[in-house]
Design an enzyme around this catalytic site. Structure first.
Site, PDB file in Angstrom:
ATOM      1  N   ILE A  37       0.853  -1.196   0.000  1.00 48.86           N
ATOM      2  CA  ILE A  37       0.000   0.000   0.000  1.00 48.86           C
ATOM      3  C   ILE A  37       0.890   1.248   0.000  1.00 48.86           C
ATOM      4  O   ILE A  37       0.443   2.352  -0.257  1.00 48.86           O
ATOM      5  CB  ILE A  37      -0.964  -0.058   1.200  1.00 48.86           C
ATOM      6  CG1 ILE A  37      -2.183   0.829   1.000  1.00 48.86           C
ATOM      7  CG2 ILE A  37      -0.254   0.231   2.508  1.00 48.86           C
ATOM      8  CD1 ILE A  37      -3.367   0.426   1.862  1.00 48.86           C
ATOM      9  N   TYR A 142      -0.688  -7.400  19.024  1.00 52.12           N
ATOM     10  CA  TYR A 142       0.123  -8.010  17.956  1.00 52.12           C
ATOM     11  C   TYR A 142       0.330  -9.503  18.233  1.00 52.12           C
ATOM     12  O   TYR A 142       0.121 -10.347  17.346  1.00 52.12           O
ATOM     13  CB  TYR A 142       1.471  -7.276  17.897  1.00 52.12           C
ATOM     14  CG  TYR A 142       2.457  -7.821  16.909  1.00 52.12           C
ATOM     15  CD1 TYR A 142       2.225  -7.753  15.548  1.00 52.12           C
ATOM     16  CD2 TYR A 142       3.663  -8.381  17.345  1.00 52.12           C
ATOM     17  CE1 TYR A 142       3.155  -8.234  14.637  1.00 52.12           C
ATOM     18  CE2 TYR A 142       4.589  -8.856  16.445  1.00 52.12           C
ATOM     19  CZ  TYR A 142       4.334  -8.786  15.093  1.00 52.12           C
ATOM     20  OH  TYR A 142       5.264  -9.260  14.207  1.00 52.12           O
TER      21      TYR A 142
HETATM   22  N1  SER Z   1      10.233  -7.331  15.769  1.00 50.17           N
HETATM   23  C1  SER Z   1       8.831  -7.438  16.053  1.00 50.17           C
HETATM   24  C2  SER Z   1       8.367  -6.356  16.919  1.00 50.17           C
HETATM   25  O1  SER Z   1       9.164  -5.851  17.667  1.00 50.17           O
HETATM   26  C3  SER Z   1       8.559  -8.757  16.704  1.00 50.17           C
HETATM   27  O2  SER Z   1       7.881  -9.566  15.839  1.00 50.17           O
HETATM   28  O3  SER Z   1       7.225  -6.020  16.885  1.00 50.17           O
END
Ligand code: SER
Length: 316
Positions: A37, A142
């Site tokens: 994107i 996340y």
């Molecule tokens: N490097 C990534 C982060 O810090 C970890 O998946 O979000």
């Protein structure tokens, strides 16, 4: 090999930039379509198309137009950015995965790659030598999205036979592309600031040991996993992968070998709590046993290579 047509979704990000390059070197520039994107970070040697990872019709059009049979889906919000907009992070990280898994279930794709992360682990996970199979109670949106995604990958493989493969990346360090929104990004910023300013203020405090990996190892590992015969890929959630672990003061000591006056300060922010919830080191024996994974770079070798490439780039 001739029939391999790859689409990388999220090709302008930290991993995508280098993965596209690695795939094009191996399979030919025209066999790898890059899409994002955002505009690419580097000049393209092959096809690039603008695409929104949440637009199923758009993705399908690209797949049809270019005869794509393999997708690497890298579009995501990372740990720190996702905390600022949890609802959107969930939407982007999950919807894009469903689109690709569904296209694979419908027979449009032969193989799918989707990255997971050490962020699937949480404060209740054993922190040292974190096993492949262990407690995973993530406390970031996340991590929650990556853990759920791993479950869906496993489900689509088991129920529909979708050949989806995944790696739980540690923090990734490279000089060719800029990271964005991660908790491990300090380990890239430190080089830029050390070379330009001679000092760096880390947003993680001393003693914050995290698993990390040099980008060439991560790219090679990713392609090796995707090239492994399907019956060798036994983990259909995601594979633990380890490089090396260090805390800010340890990478600073390595940087000091190159820049003796380098000064490291610390000003921990909200990313500290994320880092504190993650493992210190990872057991990747399953990846080693199943498909022959082996890292090449340790901390010192990574720092030497980063400096050798970044110093001429940043100092001109
Ligand atoms: N490097 C990534 C982060 O810090 C970890 O998946 O979000």
């Amino acid at each position: 090999m001739a029939d391999r047509r790859i689409l990388v979704i999220g090709s302008s990000g930290q991993i995508g930039t280098e993965l596209v390059e690695g795939l094009r070197e191996r399979f030919g520039a025209d066999h790898v379509v890059a899409s994002d994107i955002k505009e690419p970070q580097v000049e393209q040697t092959g096809p690039f198309v603008m695409a929104n990872a949440m637009d199923r019709r758009g993705i399908e059009r690209i797949i049809d137009k270019h005869g794509i049979n393999e997708v690497y889906l890298l579009a995501a919000l990372l740990s720190a950015t996702a905390e600022k907009d949890p609802a959107f992070a969930w939407q982007l990280n999950m919807e894009s995965l469903f689109i690709v898994l569904e296209l694979a279930r419908e027979g449009k794709l032969k193989k799918v790659y989707w990255p997971s992360s050490i962020a699937v682990f949480g404060p209740t996970t054993p922190k040292d030598g974190t096993p492949q199979h262990t407690i995973a109670e993530p406390t970031t949106v996340y991590g929650i999205s990556k853990l759920a995604g791993e479950g869906w990958c496993h489900y689509y493989h088991k129920r529909y036979g979708v050949d989806v493969r995944s790696i739980r990346y540690p923090g990734l360090i490279g000089w060719k592309s800029a990271p964005g929104g991660g908790t491990t990004d300090y380990a890239v910023h430190i080089f830029h600031e050390a070379i330009k300013q001679g000092r760096y203020t880390s947003f993680l405090g001393p003693g914050t040991t995290l698993p990390m990996m040099y980008m060439p190892d991560a790219i090679r590992g990713t392609i090796e996993l995707m090239e492994a015969p399907a019956d060798r890929v036994k983990e259909r959630t995601s594979y633990n992968l380890a490089g090396f672990s260090f805390a800010p003061e340890e990478i600073a000591a390595e940087v000091k070998r190159h820049i003796p006056d380098f000064v490291l300060d610390h000003a921990p922010d909200q990313r500290q709590a994320i880092a504190d919830s993650w493992p210190r080191s990872i057991d990747d024996s399953a990846a080693r046993a199943d498909w022959g994974w082996k890292p090449e770079y340790d901390l010192a070798a990574m720092v030497d290579d980063m400096m050798a490439n970044l110093v001429p780039l940043l100092r001109g």
